[in-house]
Design an enzyme around this catalytic site. Structure first.
Site, PDB file in Angstrom:
ATOM      1  N   ASN A  12     -78.068  21.067  71.728  1.00  0.00           N
ATOM      2  CA  ASN A  12     -76.867  21.308  72.529  1.00  0.00           C
ATOM      3  C   ASN A  12     -75.682  20.739  71.760  1.00  0.00           C
ATOM      4  OD1 ASN A  12     -74.819  21.433  74.387  1.00  0.00           O
ATOM      5  ND2 ASN A  12     -75.722  19.985  75.843  1.00  0.00           N
ATOM      6  N   HIS A 104     -75.977  21.120  83.220  1.00  0.00           N
ATOM      7  CA  HIS A 104     -75.932  19.909  82.393  1.00  0.00           C
ATOM      8  C   HIS A 104     -75.174  18.816  83.143  1.00  0.00           C
ATOM      9  CE1 HIS A 104     -75.046  17.136  79.147  1.00  0.00           C
ATOM     10  NE2 HIS A 104     -76.066  17.675  78.519  1.00  0.00           N
ATOM     11  N   GLU A 106     -73.007  16.824  82.241  1.00  0.00           N
ATOM     12  CA  GLU A 106     -71.560  16.795  81.983  1.00  0.00           C
ATOM     13  C   GLU A 106     -70.825  17.835  82.828  1.00  0.00           C
ATOM     14  OE1 GLU A 106     -71.958  16.981  77.714  1.00  0.00           O
ATOM     15  OE2 GLU A 106     -72.864  14.988  77.817  1.00  0.00           O
ATOM     16  N   GLU A 174     -82.963  15.219  81.852  1.00  0.00           N
ATOM     17  CA  GLU A 174     -82.024  14.412  81.077  1.00  0.00           C
ATOM     18  C   GLU A 174     -81.461  13.291  81.942  1.00  0.00           C
ATOM     19  OE1 GLU A 174     -80.325  16.713  77.485  1.00  0.00           O
ATOM     20  OE2 GLU A 174     -79.010  17.047  79.184  1.00  0.00           O
ATOM     21  N   GLY A 180     -76.348  10.153  75.203  1.00  0.00           N
ATOM     22  CA  GLY A 180     -75.310   9.609  74.326  1.00  0.00           C
ATOM     23  C   GLY A 180     -75.237   8.095  74.317  1.00  0.00           C
ATOM     24  N   SER A 220     -80.627  10.804  73.950  1.00  0.00           N
ATOM     25  CA  SER A 220     -80.802   9.933  72.781  1.00  0.00           C
ATOM     26  C   SER A 220     -82.090  10.221  72.002  1.00  0.00           C
ATOM     27  CB  SER A 220     -80.714   8.452  73.186  1.00  0.00           C
ATOM     28  OG  SER A 220     -79.422   8.178  73.721  1.00  0.00           O
TER      29      SER A 220
HETATM   30  P1  13P Z   1     -77.707  12.972  73.259  1.00  0.00           P
HETATM   31  O1  13P Z   1     -78.906  13.517  72.490  1.00  0.00           O
HETATM   32  O2  13P Z   1     -76.480  12.865  72.424  1.00  0.00           O
HETATM   33  O3  13P Z   1     -78.056  11.762  74.023  1.00  0.00           O
HETATM   34  O4  13P Z   1     -77.346  14.129  74.357  1.00  0.00           O
HETATM   35  C1  13P Z   1     -78.333  14.643  75.159  1.00  0.00           C
HETATM   36  C2  13P Z   1     -77.800  15.819  75.861  1.00  0.00           C
HETATM   37  O5  13P Z   1     -76.943  15.717  76.714  1.00  0.00           O
HETATM   38  C3  13P Z   1     -78.329  17.142  75.483  1.00  0.00           C
HETATM   39  O6  13P Z   1     -77.973  18.122  76.400  1.00  0.00           O
END
Ligand code: 13P
Length: 262
Positions: A12, A104, A106, A174, A180, A220
């Protein structure tokens, strides 16, 4: 009833790499996988670039017959009309997208997407022959208050309202606190929630569909920890954010079987 699920390694990109950068990136990723003799039966590899890159990625992948899948990071719940700024699933299907990320964290937190909206997007994706990569996950506060599975299980149930299980689905667990942060869930935590999510799939659809559906872990993930997740029976791959922007790292994640002898 052992069903073989091909592991799925999905990158992603979030809001990174423009269309010119996307061409160079996908080309180099293909070279890296080919140099390393990646066996796509070991892991399907997919990228999820920003909308404006999709036409370029499609052209490259189709011209060079690259064995890489791709999809979008979101889709409108609507098919067409007065929805300024939104992208129809019909447009994504016209660009040969196979997948689309939906729900997602976000989008849920920064754009206030509700469970109902996520459900409407899953239905929209299916109307256009796209396979949703449906994201669920709990915040650190949820984890504290309700334990690890309650929120993801509730999100999955809500997202699957009225959904036809035969139309294809990938589920991505997730945990918001792991995205992140550099602090991935433990493989045991990921397995516990992935197993609970597979239980929901069995209840809502059928045991057969549940066994055929890939459940990913995201948060992560990097080359150093991917194999520990893939050793878990209910974890079928990863949705990778930051590490998917580094070609060597992402290629190494896709080759998880080889580099750690898993
Ligand atoms: P990271 O791998 O940067 O933690 O992000 C995960 C993510 O949100 C993938 O959709």
């Amino acid at each position: 009833m052992a069903v073989k699920r091909t592991p799925f390694i999905a990158g992603n990109w979030k809001m990174n790499l423009d269309h010119l950068q996307s061409i160079a990136f996908v080309q180099k990723l293909a070279w890296s996988l080919s140099d390393a003799r990646h066996d796509f039966a070991d892991a399907e590899v997919a990228v999820f670039p920003p909308f404006t890159d999709l036409r370029s990625v499609q052209t490259l992948i189709s011209a060079d017959s690259l064995p890489i899948s791709y999809g979008a990071q979101d889709v409108s719940a609507h098919d067409s009309g007065a929805y300024t700024g939104e992208i129809s699933g019909a447009f994504l299907a016209a660009l040969d997208c196979r997948y689309v990320i939906i729900g997602h964290s976000e989008r849920r937190t920064l754009h206030g997407e509700s469970d109902d909206e996520v459900n409407a997007k899953v239905l929209a994706a299916h109307r256009h022959g796209l396979i949703p990569v449906l994201c669920v996950g709990e915040t650190a506060e949820d984890l504290e208050a309700h334990g690890p599975s309650a929120v993801p299980v509730a999100q999955l149930r809500a997202a699957l309202e009225g959904v036809d299980g035969s139309k294809g689905l990938v589920v991505a667990y997730e945990p918001v606190w792991a995205i992140g942060s550099g602090q991935a869930a433990t493989p045991a935590q990921a397995e516990q929630v992935a197993a609970a999510l597979r239980g929901v799939l069995a209840e809502v659809f059928s045991e057969e569909t549940a066994q055929a559906t890939r459940v990913l872990y995201g948060g992560s993930v990097k080359a150093a920890n991917i194999a520990s997740f893939l050793r878990e029976p209910n974890v079928d791959g990863a949705l990778v954010g930051g590490a998917s922007l580094d070609i060597d790292e992402f290629s190494s994640i896709a080759r998880f079987k080889k580099h750690v002898g898993a």
